[in-house]
Design a protein around this motif. Structure first.
Motif, short mmCIF file in Angstrom:
data_model
loop_
_atom_site.label_atom_id
_atom_site.label_comp_id
_atom_site.label_asym_id
_atom_site.label_seq_id
_atom_site.Cartn_x
_atom_site.Cartn_y
_atom_site.Cartn_z
N MET A 581 2.42 0.97 -1.13
CA MET A 581 1.16 0.52 -0.54
C MET A 581 -0.03 1.09 -1.30
N VAL A 582 0.04 2.38 -1.64
CA VAL A 582 -1.04 3.04 -2.37
C VAL A 582 -1.23 2.41 -3.75
N HIS A 583 -0.14 2.13 -4.45
CA HIS A 583 -0.24 1.50 -5.77
C HIS A 583 -0.94 0.15 -5.69
N ARG A 584 -0.57 -0.64 -4.69
CA ARG A 584 -1.17 -1.98 -4.56
C ARG A 584 -2.66 -1.88 -4.24
N LEU A 585 -3.00 -1.00 -3.29
CA LEU A 585 -4.41 -0.86 -2.92
C LEU A 585 -5.23 -0.32 -4.09
N LEU A 586 -4.72 0.69 -4.77
CA LEU A 586 -5.44 1.28 -5.89
C LEU A 586 -5.67 0.24 -6.98
N TRP A 587 -4.65 -0.55 -7.30
CA TRP A 587 -4.79 -1.58 -8.34
C TRP A 587 -5.85 -2.61 -7.95
N ASP A 588 -5.81 -3.02 -6.67
CA ASP A 588 -6.81 -4.00 -6.20
C ASP A 588 -8.22 -3.43 -6.30
N TYR A 589 -8.40 -2.18 -5.90
CA TYR A 589 -9.73 -1.59 -5.89
C TYR A 589 -10.22 -1.27 -7.30
N LEU A 590 -9.29 -0.98 -8.20
CA LEU A 590 -9.69 -0.80 -9.61
C LEU A 590 -10.25 -2.10 -10.18
N HIS A 591 -9.81 -3.21 -9.57
CA HIS A 591 -10.27 -4.53 -10.03
C HIS A 591 -11.27 -5.15 -9.06
N LYS A 592 -11.97 -4.28 -8.32
CA LYS A 592 -13.13 -4.66 -7.50
C LYS A 592 -12.80 -5.63 -6.37
N LYS A 593 -11.57 -5.63 -5.90
CA LYS A 593 -11.22 -6.52 -4.80
C LYS A 593 -11.72 -5.94 -3.47
N PRO A 594 -11.96 -6.79 -2.46
CA PRO A 594 -12.52 -6.30 -1.19
C PRO A 594 -11.53 -5.43 -0.43
N SER A 595 -12.04 -4.71 0.55
CA SER A 595 -11.23 -3.81 1.34
C SER A 595 -10.16 -4.55 2.12
#
Length: 725
Positions: A581-595
């Motif tokens: 879960m952490v890997h997916r969220l971190l990757w999304d946020y590194l690419h400026k995806k919304p919360s």
């Protein structure tokens, strides 16, 4: 209506309410009209007739029901509106082997006692609705279970007993107070005395036992595989992977496409190693080291990129989430992911190109973090080290890649020193390991030690977990904090802490608990003071129990034990779903995806925390079973031990070396009548004053072993008086 009639009706209604109140205050008792009259202080015939009329009215209104001729009882379901709603609470059942229970309330208030006669058909872990009895002075809150809202589990592991016309499954679980009744047409081929899994089909109100059916035959008791599978099934942990999951896993290629490598930062030419236990096969973390021209160091913490292979919406992902964690029993690992991934595709094996999700830091000579970078990489491990091999290099300062390993060790020690200087508690725990023969029977035991090589890896994993959590939870600038998965650890329970301090004082140790800083220093000093002493393991174990349990949550409260305001789990996605879960969220946020959705992820966090607890309980049960099995052929042998606990039933004794813990039952102490002195953590003889207290050294004899219950019974040979230096 005349004023006289109004007053008459008002008096009648008041009388009806008074009668109903008597029933309501005693909801589980049946009364006749004479008993109700006595409760109301009514003695004259006219008033008794009014009682009879009131009961008749309440029966017609279905607020009271006739349970047998002339006896009436409140109809709780139809009278709830007339009762104080505060008398009903919901909570979780903590069932005891005696059949009595306690209700753990949702608001964290006082536990409610439930007598064995008032548990209805509730079982351990069930969510229930409870009616509270009126509070009595100086008595515990007490109640009766009215309704099972949600079953915790419906399948149970146990031993079958087959008779001419029916059968039973006798559950292994100590907290299961009843056996399952099995009709002969529901035996599914099981033989008398075999272990099996049965599920509850129904539980009629008038039956003492639930009706079940056998859903899986495990085999004969005593067989290693049967016993280990029994432990897994008892904790509702998966035994096998579904075919759909295995088929998906088999389709994954071991080859990495060139186009995927081009999209990643390439670390294949940077020195990289793994350090793991001797028997490890799933290498989910690697360390890289580069010596920089300015005297600083680039350290990479490279984690298996599980999320590249396990995608949302797949059978693989669904099964990984359901399991939530790998489970480590004494003789086997029940992996979260199929072997093709855990030991193959994802595992960071030496001399192979592998995909990773990395946290890369520039550190100076004092291990201060100067820069950080997170992203997907491709790596190539130069060497797989065991902890023993790495430790030998640390000890001798010689061997392959000695320069790099010694440098990493030096940096890790400085990171550790920083952590302790900022209030991290240096918890110790001793891990029991078994040497097994070819049939899985333990032939010897040993205690695994944490050495510098183990701590080297731990320090860098902590660094990565901390910095990832900080990156999301404490973003630079005035950014919105996005939903994330944290590993949280609350402060100690004050009552448990006070009891612990009181216990320590009787052993001659002291602690300062005025503020967090004093408490942390006291904990760390205590662990130094008890090191090498007989009571070390006991003190360290109880110290851990004073702390809250760590868990996963989207609500960050920090990690008390580590003294990290932000902490997460990033470093073990092969064996922990929260890391996925952490890997997916971190990757999304590194690419400026919304919360992401907070509610959705909080639900997932709760599930993962629950599964983690089940896995830990299964691991403890497997250790307990192997300890009992280890002593099963040692009946009559004598061992040195330490008193590790006392209760009104007996004295718990932990044996030296193998850490097996058994009980000396008070009824077996024939030299006196012993009773529990709870305040002083001891049992004491009533006539002669002999006592046994926590920390006492004893010689004991192994008296009896019950493998199915994982119980070890000891007898005291004598006390051991230690010579003072």
């Amino acid at each position: 209506m005349t004023k006289k009639n109004k007053n008459k009706n008002k008096a009648k209604n008041t009388f009806i309410h008074a009668v109903l109140t008597v029933f309501a205050d005693n909801p589980f008792k049946a009364f006749n009209y004479k008993q109700i009259s006595h409760q109301l202080g009514v003695k004259d015939k006219i008033s008794r007739n009014l009682v009879i009329s009131a009961i008749d009215f309440l029966v017609k209104e279905k607020k009271v029901q006739q349970v047998k001729r002339g006896k009436f009882q409140i109809h709780l379901k139809n009278s709830a509106s007339m009762l104080n709603k505060k008398r009903y609470i919901t909570g979780i059942v903590d069932m005891k082997s005696t059949g009595k229970a306690y209700i753990i309330t949702e608001d964290g208030g006082e536990d409610i006692f439930i007598a064995s006669s008032n548990t209805a058909n509730a079982l351990n872990g069930d969510k229930v609705k409870v009616y509270l009895f009126p509070k009595r002075r100086d008595r515990k809150l007490e109640g009766q279970i009215m309704e099972v809202i949600e079953r915790n589990k419906t399948s149970f592991v146990g031993k079958t007993q087959i008779f001419d016309r029916f059968a039973f499954l006798v559950p292994d679980a100590k907290d299961m107070p009843v056996d399952l009744f099995i009709p002969l047409d529901s035996l599914n081929g099981v033989e008398d005395g075999m272990k099996a899994i049965a599920e509850i089909v129904e539980w009629p109100d008038r039956m003492k036992n639930p009706v079940g059916r056998i859903i899986k035959v495990l085999g004969w008791p005593g067989d290693n595989n049967v016993e280990m599978e029994s432990i897994l099934a008892d904790h509702e942990l998966a035994l096998d992977f579904p075919d759909s999951v295995l088929k998906e896993a088999e389709k994954i290629s071991m080859e990495i496409p060139q186009e995927e490598i081009k999209n990643r930062k390439d670390f294949r030419d940077v020195f990289t190693i793994t350090i793991d236990p001797l028997d490890a096969k799933d290498f989910d973390d690697a360390l890289s080291l580069k010596f920089l021209p300015d005297g600083n160091f680039e350290v990479g913490i490279h984690i298996a990129d599980v999320t590249h292979y396990v995608r949302p919406g797949t059978a693989l992902d669904s099964e990984a989430y359901e399991r939530a964690t790998s489970t480590y029993l004494v003789d086997r690992v029940i992996p979260m992911l199929p072997e093709k991934l855990s030991n193959g595709v994802c595992s960071l094996r030496p001399n192979e190109d592998k995909l990773a999700f990395s946290a890369v830091f520039t550190l100076d000579a004092k291990a201060k973090v100067l820069t950080k970078w997170f992203g997907r990489t491709v790596i190539h491990s130069d060497r797989r080290f065991t902890y023993e091999e790495a430790q030998e290099i640390i000890d001798t300062e010689e061997g392959e890649f000695a320069k790099e390993i010694l440098c990493l060790n030096d940096l890790s020690k400085k990171l550790r020193q920083q952590r302790f200087s900022k209030g991290s508690i240096n918890f110790h725990s001793q891990e029991v390991k078994f040497i097994l023969d070819e049939k899985g029977k333990p032939v010897d035991t040993y205690v695994k030690e944490q050495k510098e090589a183990n701590m080297l890896i731990e320090d860098f994993m902590l660094l990565a977990n901390k910095k990832v959590a900080e990156y999301i939870g404490r973003p630079a600038g005035k950014k919105v904090i996005k939903t994330f998965v944290y590993r949280i650890h609350d402060e100690p329970n004050p009552e448990k802490l006070n009891n612990f301090v009181s216990f320590l004082s009787r052993l001659g140790y002291s602690m300062k608990v005025g503020d967090r800083n004093s408490l942390v220093k006291s904990y760390n000093k205590l662990f130094d003071d008890v090191k090498g002493k007989g009571e070390q393991n006991m003190v360290e174990t109880i110290a851990v129990r004073t702390m809250a349990k760590a868990e996963y949550s989207t609500e960050n409260i920090g990690h008390y034990g580590l003294s990290f305001p932000y902490y997460s789990h990033f470093t073990s996605p092969i064996r922990r779903y929260p890391d996925v879960m952490v890997h997916r969220l971190l990757w999304d946020y590194l690419h400026k995806k919304p919360s992401a959705s907070k509610n959705h992820y909080e639900e997932m966090c709760n599930h993962c925390s629950d599964q983690e607890r089940k896995a830990a309980e299964a691991e403890r049960d497997s250790i307990k079973y192997k300890q009992a099995e280890y002593l099963s052929d040692k009946i009559g042998e004598i061992f040195h031990g330490t008193v590790s606990g006392v209760s009104k039933w007996g004295i718990w004794v932990e044996l030296e070396g193998n850490k097996c813990e058994g009980m000396v039952r008070l009824r077996d102490l024939e030299d006196d009548f012993y009773y529990l002195d709870e305040e002083n953590y001891r049992v004491i003889g009533q006539n002669f004053g002999e006592d046994y207290r926590l920390g006492d050294k004893l010689l004991i004899k192994v008296a009896h072993i019950d493998l199915q219950k994982k119980q070890m019974d000891f007898k005291i040979v004598r006390k051991v008086v230690e010579e003072k230096e």
